[in-house]
Design an enzyme around this catalytic site. Structure first.
Site, PDB file in Angstrom:
ATOM      1  N   SER A 190     -29.566 -31.444 -81.449  1.00 17.46           N
ATOM      2  CA  SER A 190     -28.294 -30.439 -81.782  1.00 17.46           C
ATOM      3  C   SER A 190     -27.434 -30.720 -82.965  1.00 17.46           C
ATOM      4  CB  SER A 190     -27.538 -30.481 -80.335  1.00 17.46           C
ATOM      5  OG  SER A 190     -28.158 -30.135 -79.140  1.00 17.46           O
ATOM      6  N   ASP A 250     -23.699 -16.739 -71.668  1.00 19.21           N
ATOM      7  CA  ASP A 250     -24.737 -17.504 -71.458  1.00 19.21           C
ATOM      8  C   ASP A 250     -25.190 -17.811 -70.062  1.00 19.21           C
ATOM      9  OD1 ASP A 250     -26.354 -19.711 -71.245  1.00 19.21           O
ATOM     10  OD2 ASP A 250     -25.067 -21.178 -71.866  1.00 19.21           O
ATOM     11  N   ASP A 264     -30.992 -23.835 -71.080  1.00 16.21           N
ATOM     12  CA  ASP A 264     -29.658 -24.513 -71.728  1.00 16.21           C
ATOM     13  C   ASP A 264     -30.070 -26.058 -71.038  1.00 16.21           C
ATOM     14  OD1 ASP A 264     -27.621 -25.399 -73.236  1.00 16.21           O
ATOM     15  OD2 ASP A 264     -26.460 -23.250 -72.663  1.00 16.21           O
ATOM     16  N   HIS A 294     -22.988 -21.492 -69.969  1.00 16.83           N
ATOM     17  CA  HIS A 294     -21.526 -21.815 -70.559  1.00 16.83           C
ATOM     18  C   HIS A 294     -20.846 -20.518 -70.299  1.00 16.83           C
ATOM     19  CE1 HIS A 294     -23.859 -24.994 -72.314  1.00 16.83           C
ATOM     20  NE2 HIS A 294     -22.665 -25.735 -71.820  1.00 16.83           N
ATOM     21  N   CYS A 336     -24.043 -25.418 -76.764  1.00 13.77           N
ATOM     22  CA  CYS A 336     -24.593 -24.364 -76.194  1.00 13.77           C
ATOM     23  C   CYS A 336     -25.969 -24.196 -76.845  1.00 13.77           C
ATOM     24  CB  CYS A 336     -23.650 -23.074 -76.102  1.00 13.77           C
ATOM     25  SG  CYS A 336     -24.575 -21.795 -75.357  1.00 13.77           S
TER      26      CYS A 336
END
Lengths: 379, 646
Positions: free
Chosen positions: B327, B351, B366, B377, B390
């Site tokens: 990430s 999401d 996710d 999210h 996310c």
């Protein structure tokens, strides 16, 4: 007769008669003395350089020369008749000492050459033989007709062989050979027929392989080094390479007194003793060598004249042997240092540092003077 | 002669004697001539030959080793210096019996059969008598003491000293500065042997290798007169050696210590960079090794142990380890999205916890996906997508951008290339592209390949150094910097051949602000309702005296660059995810940017972020808050509130 008469006249032969007077009164030979003094002084200068300009060894050598001179003058006073009579006893005494060396010899570098009475004296009996062997041979031929017969030659050969073998097994091949040469010179001067001489030389050549076989390892190496010093440049070849380098780099006039690099940087081994001629050659060049050789020749020439003037067979043979042996030393030393003879520990007469060689040489010259100065003038 | 009473014939005897004397004189003259001829030959004809021999004897050209340049950290702490190393030598001519001496030495110090074999080889090769030949190297003080006590009993045995490289910080700096090693047969073919005639070592790794020419110095010569014992008696002519350049590195030894301690026993790497210069403040790769072992020549067993260790201590993870960034790539993709107009700051997605490509059944989840559909999210803009990390937002963004634009907008940050100025061993990672895939795999690029790139997984690989550099460029708001070790030097350095990369100037300042602010919220946004705090806040966000920007990353491990064998017991632990955390601080005027990677460490925020915080805390220990900082903090909080209002 006539020459003797001239010599007695006042005026005309003044200098000649003064020499005679000195000779008669003190039994010394002025020409020999002067030449010895010159060569020794020359040698001391070279020695001073060889030891790195230290006065200690020079003073020590001067002292030894002084002692040797006293011995020489003393021996000059003794009439030749004494040497003639003492010769057999001296010879036997010498042989006895050599046998003692075999049993009680003091060992240095793997060979026992020294007799040692602790605190009193260390000496090499082989040195005595250098004078005593010619003496006994001269004594032997003195009693006999010349030229010698085969029978006499056999006994002479035996007299030579005994001390030479005794010295050779010490082992000290170099000294053994030099003693042998001193003896052979007497035989040659005694008039041994040439056919014998060449016959023996031929035999010696044929016997060479046998001699090679009995030679010790290091002795063989020394001979081989003569032909190819580069085969072991750091080992046995080192000495001869460095001494040739020292001599060769000297050139015509040398690098200058005290300027030799080979000797002062310790590349030259034994630079004060056996290899001192290389120091002279490096620093004073070919000119310095020729001066020294000229002095040696003059000394030898005077010696030859004295030998010729000797009247008895004993005196002639002994004088001749002494003076030619002296020159053989010169040749062997310079020959070995310059790489044409194997390295056989022979010092350069009158120049190398050390007392033994000087003492023997001076004693020899003392005998020479004795023989010359005690001769009967009237013929 | 038959008659018994024959009288001696005196005149005949005289005649014989005189004849023989004449023969003797002729021989004497002959011998004299031989001697003169011999002397003439040596002294006149061969004079030049022997003069040369004599000069070669006494005059020697000796190389004078230059003193290798010292290496300091930015505060002047010594990293590499030169210390005397002692060896035991034997002068054959001065020992009485070589075998006895060797045996006697064996009773005092340890002498192996190999030592003696090597000694004999060296002995056979020497040039002159009285040349000391080394038997043992690297004597310890105890050995020197033992030998010294016994020295008077063993003439010809000496202890000699020469300067060799020493790394006082040992393993701490091994991967940062590299080391010198002994020159081997291979090297001899590649180096100028004249330049190295005074030394046995050359820089083989890292800074020591890159600045080898400058560190080495210039070899000097002296023409000396020596005696037969090899002692110098006179210096005839001398060209002094020129010491090598002293180097001052950007590295901060204190920071390096803290970073190394923060990693502790965990495998991983930390790279910290000064954003204004690109100077590398810390470069840690754990585990490390003692470079001093290699200076003197390491023994086979110790080397094998290092080489074959499952933890690969010789491997420089910081610059050669290529890992999926996870990430941590998201802020850079965010910027790509903004600058290309694919998204706007206000662009929002919903999401649900998973993502599917059109006409594809595969579910991209996710990280908080739940089987009952309550994961995800909710409504997410770029800002929240960063501080909550996310995945769905970035799956979509990556797909919308397409691999070509992803490639073109990530490469200016140094991904996929080695932009380091003086780290020759650094690897370039992998920034995938259509062309790359066709070239290496002979396949076309599928949209599915792009999806994973969105969360820093799949084909993309970075080194910790690359990631730290990219973060530094981000902290600079696009001002390009190349990572470098060298800060300054006592001598002029040659210009770098590398073309500097252009600054990133097409990104609007507001976009930089947005992404940086979002990253600061990763750490500082806290005390919110569930699911609204920055991912790292709970772990490091409280009680920070300064403001920072950060981003965690957690990447599944695909490969460790070296194909080592896995121990069955270790298998589980070594299949855990790699933990990343990148950060820069202070927010208003960044002085440090860093990347922390813990191999198999687990979650980035939980395991890598605290390490990053320790490093930053130390570096910013004298931090004084400024009024500027407060205004920036206000700026940060506003969009955050907007996001929560939505």
């Amino acid at each position: 007769m006539s020459s003797d008469f001239v010599r007695r006249l006042p005026g005309g032969g003044f200098s000649q008669s003064r020499y005679s007077w000195l000779s008669r009164k003190f039994h010394v030979d002025v020409i020999i003395l002067a030449l010895l003094a010159t060569i020794c002084s020359y040698g001391l200068i070279v020695l001073y350089s060889a030891v790195g300009r230290e006065s200690g060894p020079v003073v020590s050598q001067l002292f030894k020369l002084g002692v040797a001179s006293l011995v020489m003058i003393t021996m000059a006073q003794i009439p030749p008749v004494f040497y003639l009579r003492a010769a057999p006893w001296l010879y036997l005494f010498g042989i006895a000492l050599l046998i003692m060396v075999l049993f009680f010899g003091y060992e240095v570098n793997g060979s026992a050459r020294w007799l040692r009475i602790p605190g009193v004296i260390n000496f090499q009996p082989s040195e005595i033989m250098k004078l005593v062997l010619p003496m006994i041979l001269a004594w032997y031929f003195h009693e006999r007709h010349m030229p010698p017969k085969a029978k006499h030659l056999f006994w002479a050969a035996l007299m030579i062989a005994v001390p030479v073998v005794l010295v050779g097994v010490q082992p000290d091949l170099g000294t053994g050979l030099l003693i042998c040469v001193a003896g052979l010179l007497v035989v040659l001067l005694a008039g041994v027929p040439w056919r014998y001489v060449f016959g023996v030389m031929g035999l010696a050549l044929m016997a060479a392989p046998a001699l090679w076989a009995v030679m010790r390892d290091y002795q063989q190496r020394r001979v081989l080094m003569l032909f190819d010093p580069e085969s072991d440049p750091l080992g046995s070849g080192w000495n001869i390479i460095q001494s040739k380098t020292a001599i060769g780099s000297g050139g015509l006039f040398g690098k200058g007194l005290f300027q030799g690099t080979q000797s002062h940087l310790d590349f030259l081994p034994e630079s004060q003793t056996d290899f001192i001629i290389a120091v002279l050659a490096e620093e004073l060049g070919l000119v310095g060598i020729l001066v020294l050789l000229a002095l040696y020749i003059l000394l030898a020439a005077r010696g030859v004249v004295m030998a010729v003037e000797a009247q008895e067979t004993f005196g002639r043979l002994l004088s001749g042997s002494i003076i030619f042996t002296f020159f053989v030393y010169v040749f062997v030393n310079i020959g070995m240092v310059s790489g044409i003879l194997p390295v056989v520990g022979v010092p350069l007469p009158l120049v190398s540092y050390g007392g033994t060689s000087i003492l023997t040489l001076f004693a020899g010259f003392g005998i020479l003077m004795s023989i010359h100065s005690h001769r009967r003038i009237t013929l | 002669m038959a008659e018994p009473l024959a009288l001696k014939d005196h005149s005949r005897e005289s005649q014989i004697f005189s004849d023989r004397i004449v023969v003797g004189c002729v021989l004497l003259a002959l011998l004299t001539l031989i001697l003169i001829a011999r002397m003439f030959y040596l002294q006149i004809i061969q004079h030049d030959v022997y003069t040369t021999l004599s000069d070669r004897n006494r005059i020697q050209l000796q190389a004078v080793a230059p003193i290798r340049g010292l290496i300091y950290d930015r505060h002047g702490e010594l990293i590499a210096d030169n210390v005397p190393s002692y060896s035991l030598t034997i002068t054959k001519e001065r020992v009485e019996d070589l075998e006895e001496t060797l045996a006697a030495l064996g009773t005092i110090v340890e002498v192996s059969a190999d030592d003696i074999k090597a000694f004999r080889r060296r002995l056979a090769r020497r040039q002159r008598p009285f040349e000391p030949v080394p038997l043992l190297f690297r004597l310890t003080p105890e050995e020197i003491a033992k030998i010294s006590v016994d020295r008077y009993a063993t003439p010809g045995v000496d202890v000699e000293a020469r300067l060799v490289r020493h790394y006082p910080l040992s393993a701490l700096m091994a991967h940062a500065v590299g080391s010198v090693r002994r020159i081997n047969e291979n090297d001899l073919r590649n180096i100028d042997t004249v330049a190295y005639s005074g030394t046995n070592h050359l820089g083989k790794i890292g800074v020591e290798r890159f600045y080898e020419d400058q560190l080495l110095g210039k070899v000097g010569y002296q023409q000396v007169e020596i005696n037969a014992r090899g002692r110098i008696t006179n210096v005839l002519d001398a060209t002094p050696s020129v010491p090598g350049a002293d180097l001052i590195l950007h590295v901060d030894a204190g920071l390096q210590r803290v970073a190394s301690a923060a990693l502790g026993a965990q495998r991983g790497a930390i790279v910290a960079i000064e954003p204004s210069t690109g100077g590398i403040l810390a470069l840690v790769s754990n585990p490390s090794y003692d470079p001093n072992l290699f200076v003197a020549g390491i023994d086979q067993a110790s080397y094998a142990a290092l080489r074959d260790s499952i933890d690969v201590p010789l491997f420089n993870r910081a610059i050669q380890g290529q890992y999926e960034p996870g990430s941590t790539i998201k802020p850079f993709l965010g910027l790509a999205g903004l600058v290309t107009g694919v998204i706007t700051p206000d662009y929002v997605i919903n999401d649900p916890g998973a993502y599917q490509l059109p006409n594809n059944s595969r579910l991209y989840r996710d990280w908080n996906w739940k089987i009952d559909g309550r994961g995800g999210h909710g409504l997410v803009n770029l800002q929240k997508a960063i501080y909550r990390s996310c995945n769905i937002f970035f799956y979509q963004l990556a797909v919308k951008l397409g691999i070509d634009r992803v490639h073109d907008h990530l490469s200016p940050f140094g991904f996929g290339a080695n932009t380091a100025v003086d780290l020759p061993e650094a690897r370039s990672g992998l920034l995938p592209s259509r062309k790359w895939k066709e070239r290496t795999r002979g396949e076309v690029w599928f949209p599915g390949d792009t999806v994973n790139i969105g969360i820093g997984q799949g084909d993309i690989l970075v080194t910790p150094l690359q990631l730290a550099t990219a973060v530094a460029i981000l902290a600079n708001r696009g001002k390009m910097v190349s990572p470098r070790m060298l800060k300054s030097s006592s001598q002029l350095m040659p210009d770098s051949k590398q073309q500097p990369l252009p600054d990133i100037d097409q990104i609007a300042s507001a976009y930089w602000d947005l992404v940086i602010e979002s990253m600061s919220m990763v750490v500082h946004r806290g005390d919110q309702v569930w699911g609204e705090n920055g991912t790292a806040w709970a772990y490091i966000g409280r009680d920070i005296p300064y403001r920072m920007a950060g981003k965690s990353g957690t990447a599944q491990i695909v490969e460790i660059a070296q194909g080592e064998l896995y121990d069955a017991d270790e298998l589980d632990e070594r299949q855990r995810k790699n933990a990343w955390f990148v950060a820069f601080a202070p927010l208003e005027k960044p002085t440090i940017a860093l990347a922390v990677m813990v191999e198999n460490g687990g979650g980035g925020s939980e395991f890598a972020a605290p390490i990053a915080r320790k490093v930053l805390d130390y570096y910013l220990r004298d931090y004084e808050p400024t009024s500027e900082r407060d205004t920036r903090a206000d700026l940060v909080s506003k969009p955050a509130q907007q996001a929560t209002l939505r």
